[in-house]
Design an enzyme around this catalytic site. Structure first.
Site, short mmCIF file in Angstrom:
data_model
loop_
_atom_site.label_atom_id
_atom_site.label_comp_id
_atom_site.label_asym_id
_atom_site.label_seq_id
_atom_site.Cartn_x
_atom_site.Cartn_y
_atom_site.Cartn_z
N ASP A 1 10.06 22.43 52.80
CA ASP A 1 11.07 22.79 53.53
C ASP A 1 11.16 22.31 55.06
OD1 ASP A 1 12.73 24.23 55.20
OD2 ASP A 1 12.31 26.41 54.36
N PHE B 1 9.40 30.61 56.54
CA PHE B 1 10.81 31.59 56.57
C PHE B 1 10.82 32.33 55.51
CE2 PHE B 1 15.32 32.51 56.61
CZ PHE B 1 15.60 32.94 57.95
N ARG C 1 12.25 32.30 71.31
CA ARG C 1 12.49 30.81 70.86
C ARG C 1 13.35 30.00 71.68
NH1 ARG C 1 13.55 30.14 64.44
NH2 ARG C 1 15.65 30.82 65.23
N TYR D 1 22.62 22.73 59.21
CA TYR D 1 23.11 23.49 60.32
C TYR D 1 22.52 23.35 61.55
CZ TYR D 1 21.27 27.44 57.75
OH TYR D 1 20.35 28.47 57.40
N LYS D 2 21.26 23.14 61.64
CA LYS D 2 20.48 23.43 62.70
C LYS D 2 20.39 21.99 63.45
CE LYS D 2 17.52 26.64 60.29
NZ LYS D 2 17.50 27.85 61.21
#
Lengths: 385, 385
Positions: free
Chosen positions: B177, B118, B344, B200-201
């Protein structure tokens, strides 16, 4: 003067949740809850997160919050639109500001600080350059001067204009920490190079509310953000392999904003849009002066006696300051204690009445005159004081 | 298999707020709202902030939140108690981890990254050392190797154990990560040197929820926190002039936690205490496999076909991916698009049903087979995609 009925700010008190009994004089540490924040945070949780879900990044404006909220903080510190970014913490903003200053002054590595700065200011920058205390008086080889407008212990206020000019004349960049002045007086850091501050004290945005960073527009094209995260990228959603800074203040954004904490800050800022900062300052000086007068010579004043030289806080010294404050808190007057011997009382002008000042001074006199603080149960320290 | 009635996790769905109509497949971007978070955040605002005021630092446990919440995240990543600190953002945690790694390997300045990381991972560390792509295959002079367990675009999963061993055998420190794997599978970074992630995912802690940083206990006495703020100090409330790091993971705390954002995270973690991660992984593989099968050859699969090599996400390539996704979202199926051509779909096992997979695949087939995405109104880009 000293009359609640004639106070032009008196109606703001109704907009805050305050203790039913007692006097809250720790707004210089954590501001009181604006009633509207309850609904605003609830909306962020239930409507924005719950219903908009990932769409909230667009529809609820989350993505732009660091800049839109920054623009709403700007008038509180005398900054122009497009020069303030909100988010993260004061400590992190200090790291960004001083790192940027050092890169803008590549031949210099001295950072002038005050040993009396709030400690995290000095802790955060100790690894970035060579720290020198302002007491040594030399700015001529300094890259940055990092000072607080209002001292967190004594409430003493520095002359922002004079100190900024002196630093800049010596070729240094001026970085102000306005944590203890924003929302308490008419801050004006527009001439400085950088400024940082928090919003959980006099701004009343809640525990751990987002901090902010001001960058003078003259540095926007050249200052570098050492915390070069994707939200400071020129095109964050292009997902380019290399970092390319955005133009303007956006380059100082780092990463995903803490949206729920921002919601409370937005509610707090709704109030500030209706506040006259000159009225705030006038009332603040009156509140603190009345308290100083009423306490009289019962305690040693640690703050300047001239209200112009104070923030919105009054501090006293007492060799048994900790048990004195505990005894006072038990009697409903909430100040706080700072080692080794400082009793602090903050007077948030939006919700503190002159009647509160009289009540607090009376209870403090009682604790001192009757030596109530000698009760052994006040000696034991709490974890966080 | 593929049967909601036999799904051992099926009752968790009732604990989340989900769209009445449509299928939410963007939990890999922002997880859904746990119903209990509404009350928990309300409590933090009204009771803790509103009533406890500054006393909340002690009475409501705010001060210890980065460590107490860190300890509750630890089981999700295979970490022991006392090795995880929560707060700030993933980008900032990456900066801390890689800065610490470079100081632990003073003779080395290469940071091995993946161009497919990312982007913020690579942006954040670009100023700290010399970046080298993992494609070049050399670790022997690297200070740190910074990789994602699950690729944010393709959902491809790396072998944590094998890559960690390879990095460490070469004398490099391994930094993972786990943003796209925590809460989606049984993460185990215990052998790594550092790990970072967001909540938050798949953890479902809300927009901008606190991130976390794992530091292997073997580094606690020697690793330095470049963001040396007061909450990482051995005695933060002694207000000492110089920084003196705390023992243990506490030294990686920086400054005031975002308390309201932590409240939502606490509610999310209450759910995870009752979840079996092996059941999560089994269901995740079944959900993604079903979707891959149902989409069939309508789209080019960008994710690995072997479910063991995937996270909980399925990606496809389509030259007109952006209008395809917009057309699909308008029909109630919420995936997202990543430039240049990636569609996605995230499958959060706690609240996604096999029926949802069938519904989503059916609507996607409709958009593709009838070429509904060709409607010109789907061409215009939204600000955040």
């Amino acid at each position: 003067m000293f009359d609640d009925d004639r106070d032009p700010l008196r109606h703001f008190r109704d907009e805050f949740v305050l203790p039913d009994d007692g006097v809250y004089l720790a707004g210089n540490s954590l501001g009181a809850l604006p009633k509207a924040a309850v609904g605003r945070v609830g909306q962020a949780v239930e409507q924005e997160w719950g219903r908009e879900l990932v769409g909230g990044w667009n529809s609820a404006g989350w993505y732009e919050q660091p800049l839109t909220v920054g623009d709403r903080i700007a008038p509180l510190i005398g900054a122009p639109p497009g020069s303030v970014v909100a988010g993260n913490t004061t400590s992190i903003a200090i790291y960004q500001a001083v790192s940027a200053a050092l890169r803008l002054r590549p031949g210099r590595r001295v950072i002038v600080v005050d040993r009396a700065n709030f400690p995290t200011d000095n802790y955060m920058v100790q690894g970035l350059g060579e720290l020198r205390d302002i007491g040594e008086g030399r700015f001529d080889d300094a890259a940055a001067v990092l000072l607080s407008e209002v001292d967190y212990r004594t409430g003493e206020r520095r002359d922002v204009r004079e100190t900024t000019a002196r630093a800049q004349e010596a070729g240094a960049l001026m970085v102000w920490d306005v944590c203890h002045s924003v929302g308490a007086l008419r801050v004006d850091v527009s001439a400085a190079d950088f400024a940082v501050g928090c919003t959980y004290k006099y701004v009343n945005a809640g525990p751990g509310a987002p901090a902010f960073l001001y960058v003078n527009p003259r540095h926007h094209a050249t200052a570098e953000n050492v915390l070069s995260g994707w939200h400071g990228h020129a095109e964050p959603f292009a997902f380019e392999p290399g970092y390319r800074p955005a133009n303007g203040i956006r380059r100082f954004a780092v990463s995903t904003p803490h949206v729920l904490s921002f919601a409370a800050l937005e509610a707090a800022l709704d109030i500030w849009e209706r506040v006259d900062l000159d009225q705030v300052r006038a009332k603040s000086m009156a509140l603190t002066s009345l308290f100083v007068d009423l306490v009289g010579d019962r305690l040693e004043l640690a703050s300047p006696r001239d209200p112009q030289r104070r923030g919105s806080q009054v501090s006293f010294r007492h060799p048994h300051g900790y048990p004195v404050m505990r005894a006072l808190i038990e009697r409903g007057v909430h100040g706080d204690f700072r080692a080794p011997d400082i009793l602090r009382f903050g007077f948030a002008p939006l919700y503190t009445r002159f009647a509160d000042v009289r009540e607090a001074a009376g209870r403090l006199a009682d604790v001192l005159d009757r030596e109530l603080w000698r009760d052994p149960r006040y000696a034991a320290r709490l974890a966080v004081t």
